[in-house]
Design a protein around this motif. Structure first.
Motif, mmCIF file in Angstrom:
data_model
loop_
_atom_site.group_PDB
_atom_site.id
_atom_site.type_symbol
_atom_site.label_atom_id
_atom_site.label_comp_id
_atom_site.label_asym_id
_atom_site.label_seq_id
_atom_site.Cartn_x
_atom_site.Cartn_y
_atom_site.Cartn_z
ATOM 1 N N LYS A 258 19.027 -42.717 -41.371
ATOM 2 C CA LYS A 258 19.528 -41.472 -41.976
ATOM 3 C C LYS A 258 20.990 -41.618 -42.371
ATOM 4 N N ILE A 259 21.783 -42.268 -41.523
ATOM 5 C CA ILE A 259 23.192 -42.500 -41.855
ATOM 6 C C ILE A 259 23.290 -43.418 -43.071
ATOM 7 N N TRP A 260 22.488 -44.474 -43.055
ATOM 8 C CA TRP A 260 22.466 -45.433 -44.166
ATOM 9 C C TRP A 260 22.102 -44.722 -45.468
ATOM 10 N N ASP A 261 21.096 -43.872 -45.414
ATOM 11 C CA ASP A 261 20.667 -43.135 -46.613
ATOM 12 C C ASP A 261 21.770 -42.212 -47.135
ATOM 13 N N THR A 262 22.538 -41.621 -46.227
ATOM 14 C CA THR A 262 23.659 -40.770 -46.642
ATOM 15 C C THR A 262 24.671 -41.575 -47.445
ATOM 16 N N TYR A 263 25.030 -42.750 -46.938
ATOM 17 C CA TYR A 263 25.929 -43.634 -47.686
ATOM 18 C C TYR A 263 25.314 -44.012 -49.039
ATOM 19 N N HIS A 264 24.054 -44.372 -49.024
ATOM 20 C CA HIS A 264 23.410 -44.905 -50.225
ATOM 21 C C HIS A 264 23.343 -43.851 -51.330
ATOM 22 N N CYS A 265 23.028 -42.627 -50.949
ATOM 23 C CA CYS A 265 22.991 -41.535 -51.930
ATOM 24 C C CYS A 265 24.380 -41.257 -52.490
ATOM 25 N N TRP A 266 25.386 -41.249 -51.614
ATOM 26 C CA TRP A 266 26.766 -41.015 -52.058
ATOM 27 C C TRP A 266 27.217 -42.077 -53.054
ATOM 28 N N ALA A 267 26.864 -43.336 -52.797
ATOM 29 C CA ALA A 267 27.360 -44.448 -53.623
ATOM 30 C C ALA A 267 26.590 -44.622 -54.926
ATOM 31 N N GLU A 268 25.497 -43.903 -55.096
ATOM 32 C CA GLU A 268 24.656 -44.128 -56.274
ATOM 33 C C GLU A 268 25.406 -43.871 -57.579
ATOM 34 N N ARG A 269 26.082 -42.736 -57.680
ATOM 35 C CA ARG A 269 26.775 -42.418 -58.938
ATOM 36 C C ARG A 269 27.938 -43.376 -59.174
ATOM 37 N N LEU A 270 28.543 -43.867 -58.100
ATOM 38 C CA LEU A 270 29.637 -44.824 -58.245
ATOM 39 C C LEU A 270 29.127 -46.156 -58.766
ATOM 40 N N GLU A 271 27.934 -46.530 -58.336
ATOM 41 C CA GLU A 271 27.316 -47.749 -58.854
ATOM 42 C C GLU A 271 26.934 -47.575 -60.322
ATOM 43 N N VAL A 272 26.391 -46.412 -60.660
ATOM 44 C CA VAL A 272 26.039 -46.124 -62.058
ATOM 45 C C VAL A 272 27.284 -46.226 -62.954
ATOM 46 N N ASP A 273 28.409 -45.792 -62.443
ATOM 47 C CA ASP A 273 29.672 -45.854 -63.201
ATOM 48 C C ASP A 273 30.317 -47.245 -63.122
ATOM 49 N N ASP A 274 29.637 -48.192 -62.490
ATOM 50 C CA ASP A 274 30.100 -49.580 -62.404
ATOM 51 C C ASP A 274 31.415 -49.713 -61.634
ATOM 52 N N ARG A 275 31.588 -48.867 -60.614
ATOM 53 C CA ARG A 275 32.797 -48.926 -59.795
ATOM 54 C C ARG A 275 32.586 -49.747 -58.521
ATOM 55 N N LEU A 276 31.336 -49.962 -58.162
ATOM 56 C CA LEU A 276 30.987 -50.755 -56.984
ATOM 57 C C LEU A 276 29.509 -51.116 -57.073
ATOM 58 N N ARG A 277 29.069 -51.928 -56.113
ATOM 59 C CA ARG A 277 27.646 -52.240 -56.027
ATOM 60 C C ARG A 277 27.127 -51.923 -54.643
ATOM 61 N N ARG A 278 25.966 -51.289 -54.595
ATOM 62 C CA ARG A 278 25.344 -50.930 -53.329
ATOM 63 C C ARG A 278 24.476 -52.072 -52.804
#
Length: 388
Positions: A258-278
């Motif tokens: 559940k904690i991992w999923d919280t991080y993963h959902c948060w980082a999704e839009r940042l990955e889409v914007d090419d600011r990081l990779r999940r």
């Protein structure tokens, strides 16, 4: 300061330690060690499990079982902890470092055959972040060349590949129960023996080179020194603590997911914007949420990101220095092919805090990560402007 890691207690640890004391047996291989063995064998399908005082010890036993000689070679990733290589180097073997995949950061199975030579005696894979290597292809290659496979599944308790528990696919597997892992005993580990031919000798090596285990089973009337070995057993206090954790392993895993999923959902839009990779988890892999990491654009981004989090009192860390680039790695091992992915990912990876109990603080952590990312990007733009 929110720490990067905080050891978790499931609730029964101290009660079971008292019970171990009441049994009057605090040295190794008592009642709680046997319970842990049974749990591990039942949940992994391994032919035999043996608790050790660390995952390092389990890997050292594996190296002894493989009868390695000076100059023999063991293929492994460079992106791993030193214990993976040390276990084999202590036997005089040469680690042959192979690059990792860009998606899972696991050893690149497509590069294995090019690394196999006349001195190759084994392949050692590492399941990074509890996400499985491509084990079907690795086992096929190993069978083709008559090589045993050792799974360094230090991070893989409760993870699986195509429904098969990690650590129980190769001939030998090793778990860690260090306090930074999901299921813990402070220090601790286990050797999983999946090829029955290794069982008897593994027991002997683990018991200082004696057949003491056979003596306690009534198979011999006295025990004696019959092989090389060392004292690899944990005490019953460690085993009792561990068994309390194993009893709750499923619950622990679900809470971490559940904690991992919280991080993963948060980082999704940042990955889409090419600011990081999940992190990438292939469909055939069930992971255990051992860690959550980000891959940032550069080493400079990572340094500024971690520094910003520290200033906001949130702990985050980088991970391995690739073994092929270390002083001992250069002395003891050799590289097969290029290490471009390893070198790049090791410079850009940052691990975010991950522990049961952090849930009420997640909004603060994610806000701090947003600020840290903005600081890292701003610092990078300033550096670029000054350089041009």
């Amino acid at each position: 300061m929110l720490p990067f890691n905080k050891p978790y207690m499931s609730g029964r640890e101290l009660d079971l330690i008292k019970e171990a004391y009441a049994q009057g047996h605090l040295s190794g291989d008592g009642m709680f060690t046997k319970r842990c063995h049974s749990w591990l064998e039942s949940h992994t399908g391994s032919a035999k499990s043996l608790l050790t005082h660390s995952c390092t010890a389990a890997l050292e036993i594996a190296a002894l079982l493989l009868d390695l000689r000076p100059g023999d070679e063991v293929i492994m990733p460079s992106f791993t902890f030193v214990s993976t290589a040390n276990a084999f180097v202590l036997r005089g073997a040469v680690p042959v470092f192979v690059d990792i995949r860009a998606d899972t950061l696991n050893i690149d199975e497509r590069l294995l055959e090019a690394a196999i030579g006349p001195r190759t005696k084994a392949i050692c894979v590492v399941h990074y972040a509890g996400v499985a290597c491509e084990m079907d292809e690795i086992m096929t290659i190993a069978r083709r060349h008559g090589l045993p496979v050792v799974e360094d599944a230090a991070q893989g308790v409760m993870s699986s590949y195509k429904g098969r528990p990690l650590g129980a696919i190769g001939q030998l597997g090793a778990f860690s129960f260090h306090e930074t892992k999901n299921v813990i005993s402070g220090e601790g580990g286990a050797l999983l023996i999946n090829d029955a031919r290794y069982i008897e000798r593994a027991e002997i090596i683990r018991e200082k080179g004696t057949d003491r285990s056979r003596f306690f089973r009534g198979q011999v009337d006295k025990y004696t020194w019959i092989d090389v070995g060392s004292s690899y057993l944990p005490g019953e206090v460690v085993a009792a603590f561990l068994f309390a954790q194993l009893e709750e392993a499923e619950s622990i895993t679900q809470q971490r997911l559940k904690i991992w999923d919280t991080y993963h959902c948060w980082a999704e839009r940042l990955e889409v914007d090419d600011r990081l990779r999940r992190p990438v988890v292939p469909a055939e892999c069930q992971h255990n949420a051992h860690m959550y990491y980000l891959l940032l654009p550069s080493l400079a981004h990572r340094e500024h990101f971690i520094a910003s989090l520290k200033s906001q009192e949130v702990g985050a860390v980088f991970h391995y220095v690739p073994l092929h680039s270390t002083p001992q790695g250069r002395r003891s091992g050799r590289v097969s092919g290029q290490m471009d992915v390893t070198d790049s990912c090791s410079e850009r990876l940052v691990r975010l805090p991950m522990w049961i109990g952090i849930e009420p603080h997640m909004d603060r952590v994610l806000a701090a990560c947003e600020t840290a990312l903005e600081h890292a990007e701003a610092a990078s733009r300033m550096h670029w402007s000054s350089a041009t």
